[in-house]
Scaffold this motif. Structure first.
Motif, PDB file in Angstrom:
ATOM      1  N   ASP A 175      67.606  56.983  37.021  1.00 37.09           N
ATOM      2  CA  ASP A 175      68.950  57.382  37.421  1.00 37.09           C
ATOM      3  C   ASP A 175      69.453  58.382  36.380  1.00 37.09           C
ATOM      4  N   PRO A 176      69.938  59.572  36.801  1.00 36.13           N
ATOM      5  CA  PRO A 176      70.366  60.598  35.837  1.00 36.13           C
ATOM      6  C   PRO A 176      71.401  60.088  34.826  1.00 36.13           C
ATOM      7  N   ALA A 177      72.321  59.241  35.266  1.00 37.03           N
ATOM      8  CA  ALA A 177      73.332  58.714  34.348  1.00 37.03           C
ATOM      9  C   ALA A 177      72.685  57.837  33.280  1.00 37.03           C
ATOM     10  N   GLU A 178      71.752  56.961  33.701  1.00 35.07           N
ATOM     11  CA  GLU A 178      71.045  56.100  32.754  1.00 35.07           C
ATOM     12  C   GLU A 178      70.193  56.926  31.811  1.00 35.07           C
ATOM     13  N   ASP A 179      69.522  57.945  32.361  1.00 38.15           N
ATOM     14  CA  ASP A 179      68.667  58.804  31.554  1.00 38.15           C
ATOM     15  C   ASP A 179      69.481  59.490  30.463  1.00 38.15           C
ATOM     16  N   THR A 180      70.653  59.990  30.824  1.00 36.43           N
ATOM     17  CA  THR A 180      71.533  60.640  29.847  1.00 36.43           C
ATOM     18  C   THR A 180      71.980  59.637  28.786  1.00 36.43           C
ATOM     19  N   LEU A 181      72.348  58.450  29.223  1.00 37.19           N
ATOM     20  CA  LEU A 181      72.776  57.403  28.297  1.00 37.19           C
ATOM     21  C   LEU A 181      71.664  57.076  27.302  1.00 37.19           C
ATOM     22  N   TYR A 182      70.442  56.871  27.794  1.00 34.50           N
ATOM     23  CA  TYR A 182      69.325  56.534  26.915  1.00 34.50           C
ATOM     24  C   TYR A 182      69.016  57.673  25.948  1.00 34.50           C
ATOM     25  N   ARG A 183      69.149  58.905  26.410  1.00 37.19           N
ATOM     26  CA  ARG A 183      68.904  60.066  25.547  1.00 37.19           C
ATOM     27  C   ARG A 183      69.927  60.097  24.404  1.00 37.19           C
TER      28      ARG A 183
ATOM     29  N   LEU B 133      71.650  57.518  23.213  1.00 35.98           N
ATOM     30  CA  LEU B 133      71.350  56.389  22.334  1.00 35.98           C
ATOM     31  C   LEU B 133      70.165  56.710  21.424  1.00 35.98           C
ATOM     32  N   SER B 134      69.132  57.310  21.993  1.00 35.82           N
ATOM     33  CA  SER B 134      67.934  57.647  21.239  1.00 35.82           C
ATOM     34  C   SER B 134      68.231  58.645  20.133  1.00 35.82           C
ATOM     35  N   LYS B 135      69.016  59.677  20.441  1.00 36.24           N
ATOM     36  CA  LYS B 135      69.359  60.689  19.432  1.00 36.24           C
ATOM     37  C   LYS B 135      70.132  60.077  18.275  1.00 36.24           C
ATOM     38  N   ASN B 136      70.887  59.033  18.541  1.00 34.20           N
ATOM     39  CA  ASN B 136      71.683  58.366  17.512  1.00 34.20           C
ATOM     40  C   ASN B 136      70.977  57.148  16.930  1.00 34.20           C
ATOM     41  N   LYS B 137      69.670  57.073  17.164  1.00 32.26           N
ATOM     42  CA  LYS B 137      68.836  55.992  16.626  1.00 32.26           C
ATOM     43  C   LYS B 137      69.326  54.608  17.048  1.00 32.26           C
ATOM     44  N   CYS B 138      69.808  54.506  18.269  1.00 26.81           N
ATOM     45  CA  CYS B 138      70.257  53.225  18.825  1.00 26.81           C
ATOM     46  C   CYS B 138      69.382  52.871  20.021  1.00 26.81           C
ATOM     47  N   ALA B 139      69.125  51.611  20.180  1.00 23.26           N
ATOM     48  CA  ALA B 139      68.366  51.153  21.346  1.00 23.26           C
ATOM     49  C   ALA B 139      69.344  50.514  22.327  1.00 23.26           C
ATOM     50  N   PRO B 140      69.002  50.544  23.616  1.00 31.82           N
ATOM     51  CA  PRO B 140      69.854  49.847  24.595  1.00 31.82           C
ATOM     52  C   PRO B 140      69.943  48.363  24.247  1.00 31.82           C
ATOM     53  N   GLU B 141      71.019  47.747  24.674  1.00 28.17           N
ATOM     54  CA  GLU B 141      71.261  46.339  24.360  1.00 28.17           C
ATOM     55  C   GLU B 141      70.093  45.453  24.790  1.00 28.17           C
ATOM     56  N   TRP B 142      69.516  45.730  25.966  1.00 28.33           N
ATOM     57  CA  TRP B 142      68.439  44.882  26.461  1.00 28.33           C
ATOM     58  C   TRP B 142      67.185  44.984  25.596  1.00 28.33           C
ATOM     59  N   VAL B 143      66.943  46.138  24.965  1.00 35.65           N
ATOM     60  CA  VAL B 143      65.789  46.283  24.079  1.00 35.65           C
ATOM     61  C   VAL B 143      65.985  45.412  22.838  1.00 35.65           C
ATOM     62  N   GLU B 144      67.184  45.491  22.255  1.00 37.94           N
ATOM     63  CA  GLU B 144      67.489  44.678  21.073  1.00 37.94           C
ATOM     64  C   GLU B 144      67.444  43.191  21.411  1.00 37.94           C
ATOM     65  N   LEU B 145      67.947  42.826  22.576  1.00 39.82           N
ATOM     66  CA  LEU B 145      67.949  41.425  22.989  1.00 39.82           C
ATOM     67  C   LEU B 145      66.521  40.927  23.203  1.00 39.82           C
ATOM     68  N   ASN B 146      65.657  41.781  23.736  1.00 38.67           N
ATOM     69  CA  ASN B 146      64.254  41.418  23.933  1.00 38.67           C
ATOM     70  C   ASN B 146      63.586  41.127  22.594  1.00 38.67           C
ATOM     71  N   LYS B 147      63.851  41.967  21.600  1.00 40.75           N
ATOM     72  CA  LYS B 147      63.282  41.743  20.256  1.00 40.75           C
ATOM     73  C   LYS B 147      63.764  40.403  19.706  1.00 40.75           C
ATOM     74  N   GLU B 148      65.061  40.152  19.863  1.00 43.05           N
ATOM     75  CA  GLU B 148      65.631  38.903  19.360  1.00 43.05           C
ATOM     76  C   GLU B 148      64.998  37.698  20.048  1.00 43.05           C
ATOM     77  N   ILE B 149      64.808  37.786  21.359  1.00 43.89           N
ATOM     78  CA  ILE B 149      64.208  36.678  22.117  1.00 43.89           C
ATOM     79  C   ILE B 149      62.777  36.432  21.644  1.00 43.89           C
ATOM     80  N   ARG B 150      61.987  37.499  21.511  1.00 44.12           N
ATOM     81  CA  ARG B 150      60.599  37.338  21.064  1.00 44.12           C
ATOM     82  C   ARG B 150      60.526  36.694  19.677  1.00 44.12           C
TER      83      ARG B 150
END
Length: 172
Positions: free
Chosen positions: A70-78, A80-97
């Motif tokens: 989705d273009p909106a999601e793609d822009t959001l992820y870009r 976040l990536s440029k600012n060295k941030c991961a989406p919440e679900w990525v961080e939550l996945n790491k925490e769960i593991r």
């Protein structure tokens, strides 16, 4: 009426097949037949050199955008990536593991006290571990609500974890 509808569906499905297989719907045994035709086409095109002069040949792929996202999601992820941030679900996945690994380690340690003369350590530890499973599963539930479709994970089940531990202890 049913025969006409069935005929129309057959024609539509026939058009989905590669031209080499059209009109032979009964002869097409599986998806493998279609894949074989597609692979033959690719090899034939390669032999004819149709892949030689493609634009961008020899240059790295532009992986900055995902044409399927989705273009909106793609822009959001870009952003976040440029600012060295991961989406919440990525961080939550790491925490769960991490939590699951720590929990399994604690379960293994507690398991060693099971069946000893003083079973109280096992009883106390297993009660605490069951509460921790609940917390982990709450995180999994939250994760499954925010993660992109198809990346959901399963929570922990006490019985399955016990079976897994029993297998490990007898298999080692």
């Amino acid at each position: 009426m049913n025969d006409r509808l069935s005929g129309v569906i057959d024609v539509v499905n026939d058009r989905k097949l590669p031209p080499e297989l059209r009109g032979q719907r009964d002869a097409v045994r599986s998806e493998t037949d279609i894949i074989n035709v597609v692979e033959q086409r690719i090899w034939h095109s390669m032999e004819e050199g149709q892949f030689e002069n493609l634009p961008g040949k020899g240059k790295p792929l532009d992986l900055n955008t995902n044409p399927h996202a989705d273009p909106a999601e793609d822009t959001l992820y870009r952003i976040l990536s440029k600012n060295k941030c991961a989406p919440e679900w990525v961080e939550l996945n790491k925490e769960i593991r991490t939590k699951v690994a720590e929990w399994r380690s604690a379960l293994k340690k507690a398991w060693m006290h099971r069946g000893s003369v003083d079973d109280s350590k096992w009883i106390e530890a297993s009660g605490s571990l069951k509460l921790q499973i609940h917390d982990i599963n709450n995180k999994v539930f939250r994760y499954n609500l925010i993660v992109p479709f198809g990346r959901q994970i399963l929570g922990l089940k006490w019985e399955k974890e016990m079976d897994r531990l029993k297998e490990e202890s007898t298999g080692s």
